[in-house]
Structure formats: structure tokens, C-alpha cells
Enzyme design. Structure first.
Site, PDB file in Angstrom:
ATOM      1  N   GLU A 183       0.823  -1.206   0.000  1.00  0.00           N
ATOM      2  CA  GLU A 183       0.000   0.000   0.000  1.00  0.00           C
ATOM      3  C   GLU A 183       0.864   1.267   0.000  1.00  0.00           C
ATOM      4  O   GLU A 183       0.604   2.203  -0.738  1.00  0.00           O
ATOM      5  CB  GLU A 183      -0.907  -0.013   1.246  1.00  0.00           C
ATOM      6  CG  GLU A 183      -1.689   1.262   1.466  1.00  0.00           C
ATOM      7  CD  GLU A 183      -3.100   1.174   0.904  1.00  0.00           C
ATOM      8  OE1 GLU A 183      -3.528   0.038   0.620  1.00  0.00           O
ATOM      9  OE2 GLU A 183      -3.734   2.217   0.731  1.00  0.00           O
ATOM     10  N   ASP A 184       1.888   1.282   0.811  1.00  0.00           N
ATOM     11  CA  ASP A 184       2.596   2.539   1.075  1.00  0.00           C
ATOM     12  C   ASP A 184       4.026   2.635   0.538  1.00  0.00           C
ATOM     13  O   ASP A 184       4.674   3.663   0.708  1.00  0.00           O
ATOM     14  CB  ASP A 184       2.654   2.786   2.591  1.00  0.00           C
ATOM     15  CG  ASP A 184       1.267   2.989   3.178  1.00  0.00           C
ATOM     16  OD1 ASP A 184       0.364   3.381   2.426  1.00  0.00           O
ATOM     17  OD2 ASP A 184       1.100   2.750   4.385  1.00  0.00           O
TER      18      ASP A 184
END
Ligand code: MN
Length: 696
Positions: free
Chosen positions: A76-77
Site C-alpha cells: 500500500e505505502d
């Protein structure tokens, strides 16, 4: 923060077979991928996944779960991809990380309790593997523990609200009471800061005043049970500030009146000891009837098992006591996660709703294989959850299509559907939706539900709406045909047919509206003749009359007169054949023929009255009528048109008075007979131009 070797050691402690090298690689991987990213606290970002992994070791979860916790934010990051994770850590970890990533993308804010319940079910359904949900709950718990570092109060509130509405109930749902309580407490601190401060303050005060009250009661319980030779462990605590606050709010109580703020837990060595302990406590102290609950023989649906009772301690203090075995305690506080401690072997493919069966599993079986069979989340397998582009969540039966979705959002949206995008791509309307799909309905203003949709929709709502729309459409088509037929019928009546005539006809036929009239005509539920009669009452009788009246000579004969005596039709009442008549004999003038209701007759009271009647085939006379027209251009022409259509010649026409918006005319009209005159009056009344028409 946990150091690398500490984390690995923790796992090795409960799972000696864990792959140390792989765990180390995962630790290094998350540290490298998150690099210099920082948390709101100022800590390096990777401290967060490491802490979440630590939480998972508390639950003694398998190494795949620990690695998933370490990697849960990388896709996700950071620049890491799911493929990269799979290459490095295998298919199973990749699938779990993907699951957690998907859950994290859901940021829909539920607007009401139903939406929140939907979202919780969705999260459960999305977490096909219980471990995905456990990592997600650990993730949320750690984020809540560090929530106070976030500067924006709005963001803190939003996260706290979400935790209270979604994640704490989810934790409860899967039996993770420890997580639930801590989440509630941390969320309450943000959402109800006043209540939080007051209640924690009061609890602190009580603790100082009573100094060791909890310990004293715990000791008393332990002694009573020891005397009965029961080996137990007793712990005591004040109740959770959140549950005290909830009780105050629900029962509208001030803090002082909330009793049993102390709760004790008795951990026994066997199930039989639970009941034995209960017996002892009920003998020694008075118990409060109605507060005793046996979740031992009847566990809660999430598998929770315990005995609950409330005792009165030293004649005044209400204390709650929970009695359970150690194993039950583990299950109760950490739900199914507790069972992962015993994970062995490979996971079978069987998918069964474990929540439904948890009771049985916990009760009857400690077989790891069988337990694993039940660990895939399949509770909502018959449902799917899909989103609107704005993030509103809709729950639908499995197999639902974009059309079902559209009707679930709004009936109008369903009716206007022409196409759909699923996750941004154009897809056929019959495509079954998957969990988490974002569905964008493409609308067309003139679109209408298609009969063919009935072949693939699965929801009753869509089905009913399509059927109804198709019916209405068919009806509209029939009415359309009816309208064409009507226009032809209208040409056959001796009047110009406008809105008013149609409105009156609808009323005479006792129909709902013009549409229903047209439908009735189109569907042949009504005959032309009936329609004509409704438009211009009496007009169909004319059809049987010779239409050539205009060219005929008038031919009047009167019966009841002495042969050779002349007569004339009175000009005051203008009798026409068909009227009842009388004669007044006037010396030297012959006989005046009056209608029987003529007012002039009163003045001839002294004259000779003759009882007269019309001779056979009498036809042709002047009738006089008064017509009130709307005072507008063309109104007079329209009235003249009615006379023309009805083959009546105007003999004289006078404007009697004009009072806006009306113009009143008196007309002498040459007509066949009374029936003819009546038809003309009725045709006049049907005309849009005419407000009123009567004989005078
Ligand atoms: Mn996270």
C-alpha cells in the site's frame, strides 16, 4: 519497538519449527521498503508493522501471519508489489498481504447503523482468511494506541469513530474481547473526552479511598474456594470505563448509581470445577437473581464460554464474577486466534463458516486438522458487497449483476441503466459482481428496463421493477394506438373535440384519466360508439338519420286542428317537432302553436286552448338557444362549425351580452326536431370554446 532478534525469539518460543531466516528476511524487507518514512509520532514508519507483528506473537500466530503483519503496509505505502512479495515470501504470504491491503483501501464512512453493519459484514467477507482479519485488527489496535500523535482533531475523530463503529464490533464478532475493550477505550477518549476524564477520575478516586478493595475481595473469593478444595486463580479489576459509561448512558444513571463496577474472574482447572466454584460462591454470598448466566452449556455464537453471576459483598457492594477454565479464557479473550497456537500441517481447502460452527469446534474437538477446516471466513458466502463510485456500500445476493446493483441503489437508477463499469472497465450488464467491486452505472435519459434483463437479475427488487416497467411500457404502446383510433373517432362526432370534451368523456365513462381512455380504446375494451356517446351524448342517434336534412324542405303538420285552419309556430318559445305543444286560438290570426312550458301561455289564459300534437314526419323548425362562449378569437367560428357539422342553418345570431371572459349569443337555428336540437346542444357543450349552452 521490538528488535529483530526479539521478534524472532518470541515466535521460536511457541513455534520451534518457525523459519528463522524467513522471519529475518521479512523484518529487513519492511525496514528497507519503508526506508525513511515516518509515523506521526516521529518514529520510523517500520516501527508500526513491527509492533503489529509483536501483537500477533502475543496471539501465538503462525509465521505466515507474523510475516504478513511485518509486510502489511509495504504494498500500500511503498514501491513493493504483490509479485515482489510473492517472489520473496511465497504465495501464501502474498495472498494474506493482498487481503490486508484490500481491507485497508476501504474507507467508506458508514452513515447509519445499517451501513456500519454492512461494512462489518463486508470486512468479514473480504477477509477470506481469518488471519487477514487478525492482522487488520492488530493494525487498527496499534494505530489507536498511537492515535494521540496525530495532530488533526478531525482525523483523530474520524479514526476513533470508525474504530468504535466498525473495528471494535468486528473484534467482538470474532471473540477478541481484549482487542475490543482496548479499542473502545481509546476511541472513547477521543469521542467522549469529558465522560472519559470524569469516569477514569472517579475510578482513580475510588481506588485511592478503598485502597486495595479489589485485592481484598479477590482474596476472600480465593479463600472461600480453597476451603472447598478448589484450585483456582482469581483476578479482579474495576470495570472498563467504556462499559460503565455505556451503562450510565443506556440507563440514564449517574456514576454513583452504577453498581458492580468491580468484576472478578475465577479460572478453574476443569469444567466441573466451574460449577463447583459457582455453588460455593452462591452459598457464601448472596447472589442477585436474574444475573446468573450459563454460557458454559450454551456458549455465545462467537464461541464465548463462561459462567456469570453477581454477588452482594459485605451487604452492600455488588460484584460481578466470571468463572471459566484457562482454555476457555484464552478462547474468550482472543477468540479463534487462540486456536492458532496449535496450528500444524497444511490447510485443507474446505470452506465452512467457522463462526457458525465455532461452538461445536470449541466444545467437541481439539483436533487441529478439523479446526483448520473451519478457519476460512465463509460466513457471508451467499452475499457480495459492492460499492458505488462515491463509496456507498450495498449488500446483494451472490450472483447479482450491475442491474441488480442499480436497482438496489435506486429504482430510478435501475430504470435508466444502459451500461456499467466495474472497477473502471466497461462490462456487460449480465456480469456477476464480485466482492468489493466498484460499480458505476451508466445512465441514459430515455433508457428503459429491458425484458431480457429478467434472464439474469437475481434480486426481487430488480425483477419486480423490470416487470412493472415492461408492463407500463406495453400499456403506453397500447394507449398510443388508442390515441390514433381516438383521433379517427373524434372526426366522426359532430363537434370539435378538445381537452374539455375528453375530460367529460373520461368522467362519463368512469375512467381514471385520458391515458386510461386511450388504453381502453387501444385494447378494444370499449366500442367506438360508446366513445362517441361519451364525447357528445346523443350524437350516435343522428347516424340513423338521413344526413341530407340541409337540403330538405321543412314539412310541418299539426294534429288536432280543424281542417283549413291556419297555424304558426310561436316566436316566443320556438317549438320544434318533439316538443309537447298546445295551441292558442286567436281570432283572425289562426292558431299559435306554443311549447307547453312557454311563459307566454300565461298571458293567453283567456284564449281558446287547443290540445295539439305534431303530425307524423313533421320536420324542420326554428329552435332558439343561448350559448355562452369564452370571449376569445375563433370561439364564434368554432360554434358555427358545430352547427355546420350538425347540418343546422343559422337563421339569426345576436350577441346578447359580453361579460369578460364570456360572450353570450342567442341563436335561432333551423333544426329537424327536438332530438336534432338536443344533439347540437350536446355538441356545443363538448366544444372547448363553449362554457354553457341551453335552449331558451
Ligand atoms: Mn498499518
Amino acid at each position: 519497538m521490538l528488535r529483530q532478534y526479539e521478534l524472532v525469539e518470541r515466535v521460536k518460543e511457541y513455534d520451534p519449527s518457525a523459519d528463522e531466516a524467513l522471519l529475518n528476511r521479512a523484518y529487513v524487507y519492511t525496514v528497507q521498503k519503508h526506508g525513511t518514512q515516518k509515523r506521526a509520532s516521529g518514529d520510523p514508519y517500520f516501527s508500526h508493522p513491527v509492533e503489529v507483528a509483536g501483537l500477533m506473537t502475543d496471539l501465538q500466530l503462525d509465521q505466515e501471519t507474523i510475516i504478513t503483519a511485518l509486510l502489511h503496509d509495504t504494498v500500500e505505502d511503498t514501491l513493493a508489489t504483490i509479485e515482489d512479495v510473492e517472489t520473496n515470501f511465497g504465495e501464501e504470504v502474498a495472498r494474506l498481504v493482498d487481503g490486508v491491503t484490500k481491507l485497508s483501501k476501504i474507507e467508506a464512512m458508514p452513515e447509519n447503523e445499517r451501513a456500519a453493519e454492512n461494512l462489518r459484514k463486508f470486512l468479514l467477507a473480504m477477509s477470506e482468511d481469518i488471519r487477514v482479519l487478525l492482522v487488520k485488527l492488530g493494525d487498527r489496535l496499534h494505530n489507536m494506541r498511537t492515535l494521540h500523535f496525530i495532530k488533526s482533531p478531525e482525523k483523530r475523530q474520524r479514526i476513533a469513530r470508525e474504530t468504535m463503529d466498525i473495528y471494535a464490533p468486528l473484534a467482538e464478532r470474532v471473540g477478541m474481547y481484549e482487542y475490543m475493550r482496548e479499542m473502545q477505550l481509546l476511541a472513547m477518549e477521543q469521542l467522549e473526552p469529558e465522560a472519559y476524564k470524569t469516569i477514569t477520575g472517579r475510578l482513580e478516586q475510588i481506588r485511592r479511598q478503598d485502597g486495595g478493595q479489589v485485592d481484598a475481595i479477590a482474596l476472600a473469593i480465593k479463600q472461600a474456594l480453597a476451603e472447598a478444595r478448589l484450585k483456582v486463580e482469581v483476578t479482579g479489576r474495576e470495570k472498563h470505563p467504556y462499559s460503565i459509561w455505556k451503562k450510565m448512558a443506556e440507563r440514564h444513571l449517574p456514576f454513583e448509581q452504577v453498581t458492580d463496577i468491580m468484576a472478578f474472574r475465577v479460572i478453574t482447572e476443569s469444567e466441573a470445577d466451574c460449577y463447583a466454584a459457582l455453588g460455593v460462591l452462591h452459598r457464601v454470598w448472596q447472589f442477585i437473581p436474574g444475573r446468573f448466566k450459563d454460557y458454559l452449556s450454551t456458549p455465545k455464537t462467537n464461541g464465548y464460554r463462561s459462567l456469570h453471576t453477581s454477588l452482594i459483598y459485605e451487604n452492600s457492594m455488588r460484584v460481578e464474577v466470571q468463572i471459566r477454565t484457562r482454555e476457555m479464557h484464552q478462547t474468550n479473550e482472543f477468540g479463534l486466534a487462540a486456536h492458532w497456537a496449535y496450528k500444524q500441517g497444511d490447510r485443507p481447502d474446505g470452506q465452512v463458516g467457522w463462526l457458525r460452527d465455532l461452538i461445536e469446534i470449541v466444545d467437541a474437538s481439539h483436533d487441529a486438522e478439523e479446526l483448520l477446516e473451519h478457519t476460512r471466513l465463509a460466513i457471508y458466502q451467499d452475499r457480495i458487497f459492492a460499492f458505488t463510485p462515491k463509496g456507498a456500500l450495498h449488500q446483494l445476493p451472490k450472483g447479482s449483476t450491475p442491474v441488480d446493483f442499480a436497482f438496489a441503489v435506486h429504482t430510478d437508477l435501475g430504470a435508466q441503466t444502459v451500461g456499467a463499469k466495474i472497477n473502471g472497465r466497461h462490462m456487460p450488464l449480465r456480469t456477476p459482481l464480485g466482492n468489493g467491486d466498484v460499480v458505476e452505472i451508466i445512465k441514459g435519459k430515455t433508457a428503459e428496463p429491458q425484458l431480457s434483463w429478467l434472464g439474469f437479475v437475481v434480486t426481487g427488487k430488480a425483477r419486480a421493477a423490470i416487470r412493472r416497467a415492461v408492463r407500463l411500457k406495453e400499456r403506453a404502446e397500447v394507449a398510443e394506438i388508442g390515441k390514433k383510433l381516438f383521433d379517427e373517432i373524434a372526426l366522426r362526432v359532430p363537434a370539435k373535440i378538445g381537452k374539455k370534451a375528453i375530460r367529460d368523456a373520461v368522467k362519463r365513462l368512469e375512467l381514471e384519466d385520458e391515458e386510461e381512455l386511450m388504453y381502453a380504446i387501444g385494447a378494444a375494451k370499449i366500442e367506438d360508439r360508446e366513445v362517441m356517446e361519451a364525447l357528445v351524448p346523443g350524437c350516435t342517434a343522428e347516424m340513423e338519420q338521413p344526413e341530407e336534412w340541409g337540403r330538405q324542405e321543412s314539412a310541418i303538420s299539426i294534429r288536432g286542428l280543424t281542417a283549413g285552419v291556419g297555424f304558426q309556430l310561436a316566436e316566443c318559445c320556438h317549438p320544434v317537432p318533439g316538443d309537447r305543444i298546445v295551441g292558442l286560438r286567436k281570432p283572425g290570426e289562426g292558431v299559435e302553436v306554443h311549447a307547453i312550458d312557454c311563459l307566454e301561455l300565461a298571458s293567453g289564459i283567456d284564449a281558446d286552448w287547443l290540445d295539439l300534437s305534431w303530425g307524423q314526419r313533421s320536420t324542420g323548425a326554428i329552435g332558439r338557444l343561448r350559448a355562452t362562449l369564452y370571449d376569445r378569437p375563433g370561439a364564434l367560428a368554432e360554434m358555427a362549425g358545430v352547427f355546420g357539422q350538425n347540418m343546422a342553418n343559422i337563421r339569426s345570431l345576436e350577441q346578447a351580452e359580453t361579460e369578460h371572459p364570456f360572450a353570450v349569443y342567442e341563436v335561432d337555428l333551423e333544426v329537424q326536431d327536438l332530438a336534432h336540437l338536443t344533439r347540437i346542444l350536446s355538441a356545443l357543450r363538448a366544444s372547448d370554446a363553449v362554457a354553457q349552452a341551453e335552449r331558451i
